[in-house]
Structure formats: structure tokens, C-alpha cells
Design a protein around this motif. Structure first.
Motif, PDB file in Angstrom:
ATOM      1  N   ASP A   3       8.046 -27.641  -4.781  1.00 20.70           N
ATOM      2  CA  ASP A   3       9.501 -27.471  -4.912  1.00 20.70           C
ATOM      3  C   ASP A   3       9.897 -27.348  -6.370  1.00 20.70           C
ATOM      4  O   ASP A   3      10.794 -26.556  -6.730  1.00 20.70           O
ATOM      5  N   VAL A   6       9.086 -23.816  -7.554  1.00 19.69           N
ATOM      6  CA  VAL A   6      10.022 -22.833  -7.006  1.00 19.69           C
ATOM      7  C   VAL A   6      11.364 -22.902  -7.720  1.00 19.69           C
ATOM      8  O   VAL A   6      11.956 -21.882  -8.104  1.00 19.69           O
ATOM      9  N   GLY A  10      13.073 -20.004 -10.020  1.00 20.06           N
ATOM     10  CA  GLY A  10      14.405 -19.488  -9.701  1.00 20.06           C
ATOM     11  C   GLY A  10      15.363 -19.605 -10.864  1.00 20.06           C
ATOM     12  O   GLY A  10      16.114 -18.686 -11.175  1.00 20.06           O
ATOM     13  N   PHE A 198      12.798 -12.524  -5.562  1.00 24.00           N
ATOM     14  CA  PHE A 198      12.629 -12.721  -4.114  1.00 24.00           C
ATOM     15  C   PHE A 198      11.197 -13.115  -3.789  1.00 24.00           C
ATOM     16  O   PHE A 198      10.945 -13.988  -2.943  1.00 24.00           O
ATOM     17  N   GLY A 199      10.245 -12.454  -4.481  1.00 25.23           N
ATOM     18  CA  GLY A 199       8.845 -12.811  -4.252  1.00 25.23           C
ATOM     19  C   GLY A 199       8.528 -14.229  -4.683  1.00 25.23           C
ATOM     20  O   GLY A 199       7.784 -14.950  -4.006  1.00 25.23           O
ATOM     21  N   LEU A 201      10.553 -16.749  -4.712  1.00 29.56           N
ATOM     22  CA  LEU A 201      11.210 -17.724  -3.847  1.00 29.56           C
ATOM     23  C   LEU A 201      10.668 -17.720  -2.421  1.00 29.56           C
ATOM     24  O   LEU A 201      10.917 -18.667  -1.669  1.00 29.56           O
ATOM     25  N   THR A 202       9.954 -16.675  -2.031  1.00 36.42           N
ATOM     26  CA  THR A 202       9.467 -16.591  -0.650  1.00 36.42           C
ATOM     27  C   THR A 202       7.941 -16.585  -0.556  1.00 36.42           C
ATOM     28  O   THR A 202       7.354 -17.363   0.186  1.00 36.42           O
ATOM     29  N   VAL A 203       7.303 -15.703  -1.327  1.00 34.14           N
ATOM     30  CA  VAL A 203       5.854 -15.556  -1.218  1.00 34.14           C
ATOM     31  C   VAL A 203       5.128 -16.689  -1.929  1.00 34.14           C
ATOM     32  O   VAL A 203       4.184 -17.281  -1.390  1.00 34.14           O
ATOM     33  N   PRO A 205       5.935 -19.892  -2.696  1.00 35.38           N
ATOM     34  CA  PRO A 205       5.851 -21.177  -1.998  1.00 35.38           C
ATOM     35  C   PRO A 205       4.857 -21.162  -0.830  1.00 35.38           C
ATOM     36  O   PRO A 205       4.142 -22.134  -0.616  1.00 35.38           O
ATOM     37  N   ALA A 206       4.809 -20.044  -0.091  1.00 39.42           N
ATOM     38  CA  ALA A 206       3.867 -19.965   1.034  1.00 39.42           C
ATOM     39  C   ALA A 206       2.434 -19.989   0.536  1.00 39.42           C
ATOM     40  O   ALA A 206       1.564 -20.646   1.125  1.00 39.42           O
ATOM     41  N   SER A 209       1.639 -23.474  -0.692  1.00 39.15           N
ATOM     42  CA  SER A 209       1.473 -24.382   0.446  1.00 39.15           C
ATOM     43  C   SER A 209       0.129 -24.163   1.124  1.00 39.15           C
ATOM     44  O   SER A 209      -0.555 -25.130   1.533  1.00 39.15           O
TER      45      SER A 209
END
Length: 214
Positions: A3, A6, A10, A198-199, A201-203, A205-206, A209
């Protein structure tokens, strides 16, 4: 931990996107029309950078000239309206020009003041107008209407009204052309700012993880 990464990414991209707006906001100042402007020393590209500086300085000078011409063109409808009102109220071409010089927008007033200055020194009003038309081609249609009125005594209102219509149509066409270039200009922030953010914030973190589970 993920977190924090990320959120940090951001915030970083947000600062990158907002930095041009912050810089522009700092430069914008509300200045009264009659207030003096302090002179600021300009960076001399040719002296500072040699041949490369001369090229960059030439490009900067052309851009400055285009900006000044665009700003003057945007002020012409107001100047023409002032001249039409003054002529319609019974002023002579010289009196109408003096009123437009006094109450008109800044850039146009500076150029029209050259005619007033010449006539105050005893010069010919018509000759000063023609010289203004030669030095500033954007004012040539206004000059032609005033010269014809001063020579022949014909009312200049109708001629100035036609010049005003042509000027407004030119401004409208330029505005439409600028509007058509907006989608192209938006490609740079979309490709280099929005999509990477966008990448992140979305890719990212995945991916982080998934790596943490290994």
C-alpha cells in the motif's frame, strides 16, 4: 508495504501531472492595464549558446512574433467597435482614432498612439496612418477605411463594419482550427502520464501481491 508503494507512486505521478499547472499559476498575475510593467532581463540565447543559441533564439523570436500578432488580432474587434461608435457619433477620423487610442485594448492602443504622436508633432494624419498600415499589416484594413474617410469625407462606419465582420470570421476560423488540434495535444499526457499512472495503480499492486506469495 504494498500500500505504501502504491500510494507513493500515485502521489509522484500526481505531482508530475500537476507541476505544469502550478508553474503556470505562479506566472499568472492580474495587472491593471495602466500599471507600469517592470522590465526583466531576457536570457540571450545567441550569446550564451553560440550557433545553437542563434537557432533557438530565432525560433523563440518567431514564436514571440506569432503570439503578439495573435493577441493584436484578438483586440481588433474591440478597437473597430470603438471607431464605429465614435464615427457614428459624429467624430472625425482623427478624433475617432484618438478615442480608440485612449479607451482601446493595450497592444492596439500602443500602435495607434504612434499616429497620435506624429500628428501632435505637426505631421500629416494621413501619412501617419499609411505608415502605421505598412508597419503593422493587421491594422491595414482599418487604416484604409480611415484614410478613405479622411480623403473623400465619406462615412467610415460601413467600411469599418465590414472590416469588423472579416476580423471576427478570421478569429472564429482560428478558434476552430485550435479546437481541432486538442485531441492530438491530449495524446502526450494520455500516453506518458495517464496510462503509466493507471498501470502503477492497477498492475503493480497485483504483481507485488503475487510476488509476496512466492
Amino acid at each position: 508495504m504494498n500500500d505504501i508503494v502504491v500510494v507513493g507512486c500515485g502521489v509522484g505521478w500526481g505531482l508530475v501531472v500537476a507541476s505544469p499547472l502550478i508553474a503556470r499559476t505562479r506566472r499568472v498575475q492580474v495587472v491593471e492595464r495602466w500599471s507600469p510593467r517592470p522590465s526583466r532581463p531576457r536570457f540571450r540565447w545567441p550569446r550564451a549558446c553560440g550557433p545553437v543559441g542563434r537557432v533557438i533564439g530565432g525560433i523563440a523570436a518567431k514564436r514571440r512574433t506569432r503570439r503578439d500578432a495573435a493577441a493584436l488580432l484578438a483586440e481588433l474587434p474591440s478597437v473597430i467597435d470603438l471607431l464605429i461608435v465614435a464615427v457614428g457619433a459624429g467624430s472625425t477620423p482623427r478624433g475617432a482614432l484618438e478615442l480608440a487610442t485612449r479607451w482601446g485594448p493595450e497592444r492596439a492602443s500602443v500602435r495607434l498612439r504612434e499616429v497620435t504622436f506624429v500628428t501632435e508633432l505637426g505631421g500629416s494624419f494621413v501619412d501617419a496612418l499609411r505608415e502605421l498600415g505598412r508597419s503593422t499589416p493587421l491594422l491595414a484594413p482599418i487604416v484604409d477605411a480611415l484614410v478613405a474617410s479622411a480623403h473623400l469625407g465619406a462615412p467610415a462606419g460601413s467600411a469599418l463594419a465590414r472590416v469588423g465582420d472579416d476580423t471576427r470570421q478570421t478569429l472564429r476560423r482560428q478558434a476552430e482550427a485550435r479546437a481541432r488540434t486538442v485531441p492530438i495535444k491530449l495524446l502526450f499526457p494520455l500516453v506518458f502520464l495517464v496510462l503509466p499512472a493507471f498501470g502503477l495503480l492497477t498492475v503493480v499492486p497485483a504483481v507485488l501481491s503475487a510476488l509476496s506469495r512466492l
